[in-house]
Design a protein around this motif. Structure first.
Motif, PDB file in Angstrom:
ATOM      1  N   GLU A 134      -6.033 -51.480 -49.049  1.00  0.00           N
ATOM      2  CA  GLU A 134      -6.495 -50.125 -49.341  1.00  0.00           C
ATOM      3  C   GLU A 134      -7.463 -49.685 -48.260  1.00  0.00           C
ATOM      4  O   GLU A 134      -8.256 -50.484 -47.772  1.00  0.00           O
ATOM      5  CB  GLU A 134      -7.259 -50.111 -50.674  1.00  0.00           C
ATOM      6  CG  GLU A 134      -6.539 -50.733 -51.825  1.00  0.00           C
ATOM      7  CD  GLU A 134      -7.489 -51.225 -52.917  1.00  0.00           C
ATOM      8  OE1 GLU A 134      -8.718 -51.032 -52.810  1.00  0.00           O
ATOM      9  OE2 GLU A 134      -6.989 -51.821 -53.877  1.00  0.00           O
ATOM     10  N   LEU A 135      -7.419 -48.420 -47.918  1.00  0.00           N
ATOM     11  CA  LEU A 135      -8.394 -47.851 -47.008  1.00  0.00           C
ATOM     12  C   LEU A 135      -9.675 -47.636 -47.798  1.00  0.00           C
ATOM     13  O   LEU A 135      -9.712 -46.833 -48.727  1.00  0.00           O
ATOM     14  CB  LEU A 135      -7.886 -46.532 -46.416  1.00  0.00           C
ATOM     15  CG  LEU A 135      -8.855 -45.779 -45.520  1.00  0.00           C
ATOM     16  CD1 LEU A 135      -9.226 -46.620 -44.297  1.00  0.00           C
ATOM     17  CD2 LEU A 135      -8.251 -44.446 -45.095  1.00  0.00           C
ATOM     18  N   ASP A 136     -10.728 -48.362 -47.463  1.00  0.00           N
ATOM     19  CA  ASP A 136     -12.011 -48.223 -48.145  1.00  0.00           C
ATOM     20  C   ASP A 136     -12.793 -47.052 -47.567  1.00  0.00           C
ATOM     21  O   ASP A 136     -13.311 -46.226 -48.298  1.00  0.00           O
ATOM     22  CB  ASP A 136     -12.820 -49.518 -48.027  1.00  0.00           C
ATOM     23  CG  ASP A 136     -14.084 -49.495 -48.857  1.00  0.00           C
ATOM     24  OD1 ASP A 136     -13.952 -49.494 -50.103  1.00  0.00           O
ATOM     25  OD2 ASP A 136     -15.186 -49.461 -48.272  1.00  0.00           O
ATOM     26  N   ARG A 137     -12.884 -47.006 -46.245  1.00  0.00           N
ATOM     27  CA  ARG A 137     -13.509 -45.869 -45.574  1.00  0.00           C
ATOM     28  C   ARG A 137     -13.117 -45.870 -44.107  1.00  0.00           C
ATOM     29  O   ARG A 137     -12.648 -46.867 -43.580  1.00  0.00           O
ATOM     30  CB  ARG A 137     -15.016 -45.855 -45.774  1.00  0.00           C
ATOM     31  CG  ARG A 137     -15.787 -46.902 -45.038  1.00  0.00           C
ATOM     32  CD  ARG A 137     -17.278 -46.837 -45.417  1.00  0.00           C
ATOM     33  NE  ARG A 137     -18.081 -47.653 -44.566  1.00  0.00           N
ATOM     34  CZ  ARG A 137     -18.190 -48.967 -44.632  1.00  0.00           C
ATOM     35  NH1 ARG A 137     -17.516 -49.632 -45.536  1.00  0.00           N
ATOM     36  NH2 ARG A 137     -18.948 -49.635 -43.799  1.00  0.00           N
TER      37      ARG A 137
ATOM     38  N   SER B 169     -11.928 -53.850 -40.068  1.00  0.00           N
ATOM     39  CA  SER B 169     -12.540 -54.990 -40.752  1.00  0.00           C
ATOM     40  C   SER B 169     -12.432 -54.798 -42.257  1.00  0.00           C
ATOM     41  O   SER B 169     -11.977 -53.762 -42.741  1.00  0.00           O
ATOM     42  CB  SER B 169     -14.008 -55.151 -40.338  1.00  0.00           C
ATOM     43  OG  SER B 169     -14.783 -54.088 -40.842  1.00  0.00           O
ATOM     44  N   SER B 170     -12.886 -55.802 -42.988  1.00  0.00           N
ATOM     45  CA  SER B 170     -12.960 -55.676 -44.445  1.00  0.00           C
ATOM     46  C   SER B 170     -14.157 -54.802 -44.777  1.00  0.00           C
ATOM     47  O   SER B 170     -14.962 -54.472 -43.910  1.00  0.00           O
ATOM     48  CB  SER B 170     -13.094 -57.049 -45.094  1.00  0.00           C
ATOM     49  OG  SER B 170     -14.344 -57.612 -44.750  1.00  0.00           O
ATOM     50  N   ARG B 171     -14.301 -54.452 -46.030  1.00  0.00           N
ATOM     51  CA  ARG B 171     -15.392 -53.556 -46.430  1.00  0.00           C
ATOM     52  C   ARG B 171     -16.749 -54.203 -46.271  1.00  0.00           C
ATOM     53  O   ARG B 171     -17.760 -53.529 -46.171  1.00  0.00           O
ATOM     54  CB  ARG B 171     -15.172 -53.029 -47.846  1.00  0.00           C
ATOM     55  CG  ARG B 171     -15.338 -54.021 -48.956  1.00  0.00           C
ATOM     56  CD  ARG B 171     -14.950 -53.448 -50.316  1.00  0.00           C
ATOM     57  NE  ARG B 171     -15.589 -52.208 -50.670  1.00  0.00           N
ATOM     58  CZ  ARG B 171     -16.767 -52.135 -51.289  1.00  0.00           C
ATOM     59  NH1 ARG B 171     -17.414 -53.215 -51.610  1.00  0.00           N
ATOM     60  NH2 ARG B 171     -17.283 -50.967 -51.591  1.00  0.00           N
ATOM     61  N   GLY B 172     -16.816 -55.520 -46.231  1.00  0.00           N
ATOM     62  CA  GLY B 172     -18.075 -56.216 -45.980  1.00  0.00           C
ATOM     63  C   GLY B 172     -18.853 -56.527 -47.239  1.00  0.00           C
ATOM     64  O   GLY B 172     -18.749 -55.836 -48.251  1.00  0.00           O
ATOM     65  N   VAL B 173     -19.632 -57.588 -47.173  1.00  0.00           N
ATOM     66  CA  VAL B 173     -20.397 -58.054 -48.325  1.00  0.00           C
ATOM     67  C   VAL B 173     -21.591 -57.142 -48.622  1.00  0.00           C
ATOM     68  O   VAL B 173     -22.087 -57.106 -49.734  1.00  0.00           O
ATOM     69  CB  VAL B 173     -20.843 -59.526 -48.125  1.00  0.00           C
ATOM     70  CG1 VAL B 173     -21.940 -59.638 -47.087  1.00  0.00           C
ATOM     71  CG2 VAL B 173     -21.274 -60.155 -49.425  1.00  0.00           C
ATOM     72  N   GLY B 174     -22.050 -56.376 -47.645  1.00  0.00           N
ATOM     73  CA  GLY B 174     -23.220 -55.530 -47.832  1.00  0.00           C
ATOM     74  C   GLY B 174     -22.943 -54.200 -48.494  1.00  0.00           C
ATOM     75  O   GLY B 174     -23.868 -53.469 -48.831  1.00  0.00           O
ATOM     76  N   ARG B 175     -21.674 -53.871 -48.694  1.00  0.00           N
ATOM     77  CA  ARG B 175     -21.330 -52.595 -49.327  1.00  0.00           C
ATOM     78  C   ARG B 175     -21.538 -52.664 -50.829  1.00  0.00           C
ATOM     79  O   ARG B 175     -21.225 -53.673 -51.467  1.00  0.00           O
ATOM     80  CB  ARG B 175     -19.860 -52.252 -49.062  1.00  0.00           C
ATOM     81  CG  ARG B 175     -19.509 -52.018 -47.620  1.00  0.00           C
ATOM     82  CD  ARG B 175     -19.870 -50.660 -47.127  1.00  0.00           C
ATOM     83  NE  ARG B 175     -19.183 -49.650 -47.921  1.00  0.00           N
ATOM     84  CZ  ARG B 175     -19.571 -48.408 -47.988  1.00  0.00           C
ATOM     85  NH1 ARG B 175     -20.610 -47.998 -47.338  1.00  0.00           N
ATOM     86  NH2 ARG B 175     -18.902 -47.543 -48.717  1.00  0.00           N
ATOM     87  N   PRO B 176     -22.063 -51.598 -51.406  1.00  0.00           N
ATOM     88  CA  PRO B 176     -22.238 -51.587 -52.864  1.00  0.00           C
ATOM     89  C   PRO B 176     -20.910 -51.723 -53.601  1.00  0.00           C
ATOM     90  O   PRO B 176     -19.885 -51.224 -53.144  1.00  0.00           O
ATOM     91  CB  PRO B 176     -22.852 -50.212 -53.137  1.00  0.00           C
ATOM     92  CG  PRO B 176     -23.392 -49.748 -51.833  1.00  0.00           C
ATOM     93  CD  PRO B 176     -22.546 -50.379 -50.764  1.00  0.00           C
TER      94      PRO B 176
END
Length: 170
Positions: free
Chosen positions: A20-23, A81-88
């Motif tokens: 999925e496109l997160d942003r 990249s992936s959405r990352g661990v720091g994203r809410p």
């Protein structure tokens, strides 16, 4: 570059890889642009996309952007990249993908930190200091994964257990 046009090209390319496109962000960097694409998905273990999935999607996204010539020949750098661990964490799928992780929940009445057990209907089940708690998604103002550097993985022995080391205190 028009962000809506980019999203219309990127989203189907990501979906072809079950992602999925997160942003999507477009930044000016001198004469070139930087197109940053953040993807999410269940991945092979239901805990987010693997590096291989991101790499495959990157090739497809790059090919789609090149074929559409949306940049009209202007140079750009593509970062995926992936959405990352720091994203809410905002959706039930985010909490489901982070089962087993320690999460800090900001609620109307304060902050609660607990380990995500799972998602049931419209609530997150959390272990808070050994006690189960159900937090309705509607009550969550913000939720962030807490990074744990030395947490043993469930089902794996620690170095001390593998070596037969026992710790006692007197």
């Amino acid at each position: 570059m028009n962000t809506a046009e980019l999203e219309a090209l990127v989203a189907p390319a990501a979906e072809a890889h079950s992602l999925e496109l997160d942003r999507l962000e477009v930044l000016a960097a001198g004469r070139r642009s930087v197109v940053r694409v953040y993807l999410d998905g269940d991945g092979p273990a239901g805990r987010g996309p693997s590096l291989d999935e991101i790499a495959e999607a990157t090739r497809s996204i790059s090919a789609a952007l090149d074929a559409a010539d949306i940049t009209q020949g202007r140079p750009y750098t593509l970062e995926v990249s992936s959405r990352g661990v720091g994203r809410p964490l905002t959706d039930a799928k985010h909490f489901r993908r982070n089962a087993g992780r320690l999460v800090a929940f900001t609620l109307a009445d304060g902050v609660v930190t607990g380990r995500v057990l799972g998602v049931v209907e419209d609530a997150v089940e959390v272990d808070v200091d050994g006690a189960p708690r159900r937090i309705p998604l509607a009550d969550v103002r913000r939720a962030l994964v807490q990074v744990e550097l030395n947490r043993p993985v469930e089902g794996e022995e620690t170095d001390e257990e593998a070596e037969g080391v026992a710790w006692t205190s007197t």
